[in-house]
Design a protein around this motif. Structure first.
Motif, PDB file in Angstrom:
ATOM      1  N   LYS A  81      49.534  62.476 -29.639  1.00 19.76           N
ATOM      2  CA  LYS A  81      48.277  63.125 -30.006  1.00 19.76           C
ATOM      3  C   LYS A  81      48.163  64.524 -29.399  1.00 19.76           C
ATOM      4  O   LYS A  81      47.634  65.448 -30.024  1.00 19.76           O
ATOM      5  CB  LYS A  81      47.089  62.279 -29.536  1.00 19.76           C
ATOM      6  CG  LYS A  81      46.975  60.927 -30.213  1.00 19.76           C
ATOM      7  CD  LYS A  81      45.765  60.167 -29.672  1.00 19.76           C
ATOM      8  CE  LYS A  81      45.613  58.818 -30.339  1.00 19.76           C
ATOM      9  NZ  LYS A  81      44.434  58.075 -29.825  1.00 19.76           N
ATOM     10  N   TRP A  98      43.874  69.242 -24.495  1.00 23.63           N
ATOM     11  CA  TRP A  98      43.647  67.806 -24.352  1.00 23.63           C
ATOM     12  C   TRP A  98      42.691  67.512 -23.189  1.00 23.63           C
ATOM     13  O   TRP A  98      41.775  66.693 -23.303  1.00 23.63           O
ATOM     14  CB  TRP A  98      44.973  67.085 -24.136  1.00 23.63           C
ATOM     15  CG  TRP A  98      44.791  65.634 -23.823  1.00 23.63           C
ATOM     16  CD1 TRP A  98      44.811  65.048 -22.595  1.00 23.63           C
ATOM     17  CD2 TRP A  98      44.511  64.582 -24.757  1.00 23.63           C
ATOM     18  NE1 TRP A  98      44.579  63.705 -22.697  1.00 23.63           N
ATOM     19  CE2 TRP A  98      44.389  63.384 -24.019  1.00 23.63           C
ATOM     20  CE3 TRP A  98      44.369  64.541 -26.143  1.00 23.63           C
ATOM     21  CZ2 TRP A  98      44.123  62.159 -24.614  1.00 23.63           C
ATOM     22  CZ3 TRP A  98      44.112  63.305 -26.743  1.00 23.63           C
ATOM     23  CH2 TRP A  98      43.988  62.140 -25.982  1.00 23.63           C
ATOM     24  N   GLU A 322      43.118  51.815 -31.164  1.00 30.12           N
ATOM     25  CA  GLU A 322      44.025  52.956 -31.311  1.00 30.12           C
ATOM     26  C   GLU A 322      45.338  52.721 -30.587  1.00 30.12           C
ATOM     27  O   GLU A 322      46.322  53.411 -30.804  1.00 30.12           O
ATOM     28  CB  GLU A 322      43.358  54.227 -30.791  1.00 30.12           C
ATOM     29  CG  GLU A 322      43.027  54.183 -29.304  1.00 30.12           C
ATOM     30  CD  GLU A 322      42.219  55.390 -28.867  1.00 30.12           C
ATOM     31  OE1 GLU A 322      42.775  56.494 -28.870  1.00 30.12           O
ATOM     32  OE2 GLU A 322      41.033  55.228 -28.554  1.00 30.12           O
TER      33      GLU A 322
END
Length: 323
Positions: A81, A98, A322
């Motif tokens: 990600k 992030w 997730e």
């Protein structure tokens, strides 16, 4: 996740010491990302939990319960990600983005949860009277003597007084009601330029044990280190902090930090917490010194990013879709 976050990151300033009395919700603590230097390196050693919380935000609590194998697996998913351009590397800009994302997510989740809790009808504003009743209503039924339990910094009475003052500062239009933006600043003043004065004031109050309105070197050291036993020598890093106080913190050389000097300490000009943390993580994990990280390099240093504190998480572990 000021605060972080503090969160904070997130450093609890209100350690409610009143036994047998229910605690108000823990939101009122200043996340105090403001003391991140002291938190990041403690007792001459790197404090990895600081990195875990900066990198993961609220997810740090979950990762702290994972076995190493599962922690590495989930970390690999997070790395995918973070790698926004999908070039199989994590560079400083991606890591900084992030860290900023995890901080925003923590704040948004916290504000959303508390907005719903104190405003179930989802009106445009929350009044002080409603908030006080929800958080401190139990005080109305208490013996006044009990309100003074704790010390001068952490009694329920002082907590209520601090919240009232912070609410009034966040209330920009002076109607004693907070819209969601103002409520966010009330909960996380460390994230708002408008609220920086209250952050400095609250920090001084928490450190200033003798209530003289300024911070001595002993009070400064006391935030980081408990005084040693008699005849026990202080560690080298504390000696260095004393020198830092004398040479850099106490700019006017009067032996104390005043309000402006505390501001320079906890909110240094042009300091970007997310960028500094991203640089630090890359420095620690970049085994080939190319200033970017592969998934393998990150997973090799998984304990730096998400290291586990427990080995048996059993059935109680909450698993997220997730992952």
């Amino acid at each position: 996740m000021h605060l972080l976050l503090l969160v904070s990151t997130i450093c609890l300033l209100f350690n409610c010491a009143v036994s047998g009395i229910p605690k108000p919700e823990e939101k009122r603590v200043l996340d105090r990302d403001v003391l991140n230097h002291a938190q990041h390196f403690q007792n001459d050693e790197h404090n990895k939990q600081y990195d875990h919380e900066a990198f993961l935000g609220e997810e740090a609590k979950t990762f702290d319960q994972l076995e190493p194998k599962e922690s590495r697996r989930r970390l690999g998913i997070i790395v995918d990600k973070i790698d926004a351009d999908k070039d199989d590397f994590v560079n400083q800009a991606e890591l900084k983005a992030w860290i900023q994302y995890t901080q925003r997510r923590y704040i948004e989740d916290d504000v959303g949860r508390q907005w719903k809790q104190h405003n179930p009808n989802n009106t445009d504003q929350i009044s002080w009277d409603v908030y006080r009743k929800n958080v401190y209503g139990f005080l109305d039924d208490m013996d006044p003597k009990d309100l003074e339990q704790g010390d001068e910094h952490f009694s329920y009475k002082s907590m209520l007084s601090r919240d009232r003052r912070r609410w009034s500062v966040a209330d920009r239009d002076g109607d004693d009601r907070l819209n969601k933006t103002e409520f966010t600043e009330f909960l996380h003043p460390e994230e708002s330029l408008y609220m920086r004065d209250i952050v400095v004031q609250e920090t001084i109050e928490d450190i200033d044990k003798d209530n003289d309105g300024k911070v001595s070197v002993e009070e400064y050291i006391g935030e980081m280190y408990q005084a040693p036993e008699e005849n026990e020598e202080e560690p080298e890093w504390i000696k260095q902090e004393r020198e830092t106080f004398a040479n850099f913190r106490d700019k006017n050389k009067d032996g104390f930090m005043n309000q402006e000097e505390v501001r320079d300490w906890i909110i240094p000009a042009d300091f970007d917490h997310a960028e500094a943390e991203a640089r630090h993580l890359i420095y620690e994990a970049d085994s080939d010194a190319d200033e970017k990280l592969t998934k393998d390099e990150i997973i090799e240093k998984y304990d730096l990013f998400v290291g586990s504190q427990a080995t048996d998480f059993g059935e109680a572990l909450t698993r997220h879709d997730e992952f």
